[in-house]
Write a protein that holds these residues in place. Structure first.
Motif, mmCIF file in Angstrom:
data_model
loop_
_atom_site.group_PDB
_atom_site.id
_atom_site.type_symbol
_atom_site.label_atom_id
_atom_site.label_comp_id
_atom_site.label_asym_id
_atom_site.label_seq_id
_atom_site.Cartn_x
_atom_site.Cartn_y
_atom_site.Cartn_z
ATOM 1 N N SER A 22 9.195 44.726 -37.082
ATOM 2 C CA SER A 22 9.160 45.344 -35.754
ATOM 3 C C SER A 22 10.317 44.896 -34.866
ATOM 4 O O SER A 22 10.546 45.485 -33.812
ATOM 5 N N VAL A 24 10.589 41.979 -33.273
ATOM 6 C CA VAL A 24 10.190 41.100 -32.181
ATOM 7 C C VAL A 24 9.878 39.714 -32.732
ATOM 8 O O VAL A 24 9.649 39.551 -33.932
ATOM 9 N N THR A 28 5.969 36.742 -29.817
ATOM 10 C CA THR A 28 5.623 37.995 -29.144
ATOM 11 C C THR A 28 4.409 38.634 -29.805
ATOM 12 O O THR A 28 3.518 39.142 -29.109
ATOM 13 N N TYR A 32 1.025 39.460 -27.865
ATOM 14 C CA TYR A 32 0.390 40.785 -27.839
ATOM 15 C C TYR A 32 -1.062 40.691 -28.306
ATOM 16 O O TYR A 32 -1.932 41.350 -27.749
ATOM 17 N N VAL A 58 3.103 48.170 -32.123
ATOM 18 C CA VAL A 58 4.137 47.319 -31.529
ATOM 19 C C VAL A 58 5.294 48.188 -31.034
ATOM 20 O O VAL A 58 5.833 47.954 -29.948
ATOM 21 N N ALA A 59 5.662 49.213 -31.792
ATOM 22 C CA ALA A 59 6.730 50.119 -31.358
ATOM 23 C C ALA A 59 6.349 50.820 -30.057
ATOM 24 O O ALA A 59 7.166 50.921 -29.137
ATOM 25 N N ILE A 61 4.261 49.715 -27.785
ATOM 26 C CA ILE A 61 4.287 48.691 -26.734
ATOM 27 C C ILE A 61 5.723 48.451 -26.261
ATOM 28 O O ILE A 61 6.000 48.417 -25.063
ATOM 29 N N LYS A 62 6.642 48.291 -27.203
ATOM 30 C CA LYS A 62 8.036 48.003 -26.837
ATOM 31 C C LYS A 62 8.663 49.167 -26.074
ATOM 32 O O LYS A 62 9.386 48.960 -25.100
ATOM 33 N N GLN A 65 7.156 49.161 -22.606
ATOM 34 C CA GLN A 65 7.722 48.064 -21.819
ATOM 35 C C GLN A 65 9.149 48.382 -21.390
ATOM 36 O O GLN A 65 9.538 48.087 -20.265
ATOM 37 N N ARG A 66 9.927 48.983 -22.268
ATOM 38 C CA ARG A 66 11.313 49.308 -21.956
ATOM 39 C C ARG A 66 11.400 50.280 -20.788
ATOM 40 O O ARG A 66 12.357 50.256 -20.022
#
Length: 153
Positions: A22, A24, A28, A32, A58-59, A61-62, A65-66
């Motif tokens: 992922s 990260v 992290t 999470y 996770v993708a 979430i990222k 977040q971005r």
């Protein structure tokens, strides 16, 4: 929790594999999980394991977040997804629709900040009666003396 299987093949991943795939850090992934954004289990050797669908989560979430979506909003949205399957394009459309108003509001505030920044002298708005960024038209004076925030978030 039992070990998930897909087509007869084991599909569990270690925390290191999730982190590597992922992009990260392992910390992290642990973070999470502690926040309830992803779920894992312990195998008989007491090692953390994750289903493959955690990679898509996770993708999501990222990406969220971005764009500036707070973790609390991400958590709330992820709880609407079914457990044990990879989020689909349809799931993503539903999640992103939830965040549209929040992003539109943020864009409006950032645009206002950009457009009015030249009139700001960086004083912290404690010594100016009328600040177009933090206290337009001295609206906060009705709330009493001292610093006030227009957007407490």
């Amino acid at each position: 929790m039992t070990t998930p299987k897909t087509n007869g093949y084991c599909c569990e991943l270690s925390v290191g594999e999730v982190a590597e795939r992922s992009g990260v850090a392992v910390s992290t992934i642990h973070f999470y999980e502690a926040k309830g954004l992803i779920k894992g289990w312990r195998n008989p050797g007491n090692q953390r394991r994750y289903a493959r669908d955690v990679l898509r989560r996770v993708a999501v979430i990222k990406i969220a977040q971005r764009t500036g979506i707070p973790l609390a909003s991400i958590h709330e949205a992820l709880t609407t997804l079914p457990e044990g399957r990879t989020p689909t394009a349809t799931d993503w459309r539903k999640l992103s629709a939830r965040w549209k108003a929040e992003l539109d509001d943020r864009i409006t505030r950032l645009t206002q900040l950009r457009d009015e920044l030249s009139s700001c002298i960086g004083c912290g708005c404690l010594s100016i009666k009328d600040c177009p960024l933090r206290n337009p038209a001295d609206e906060l004076s009705a709330q009493g003396p001292g610093p006030r925030l227009l957007h407490p978030d």
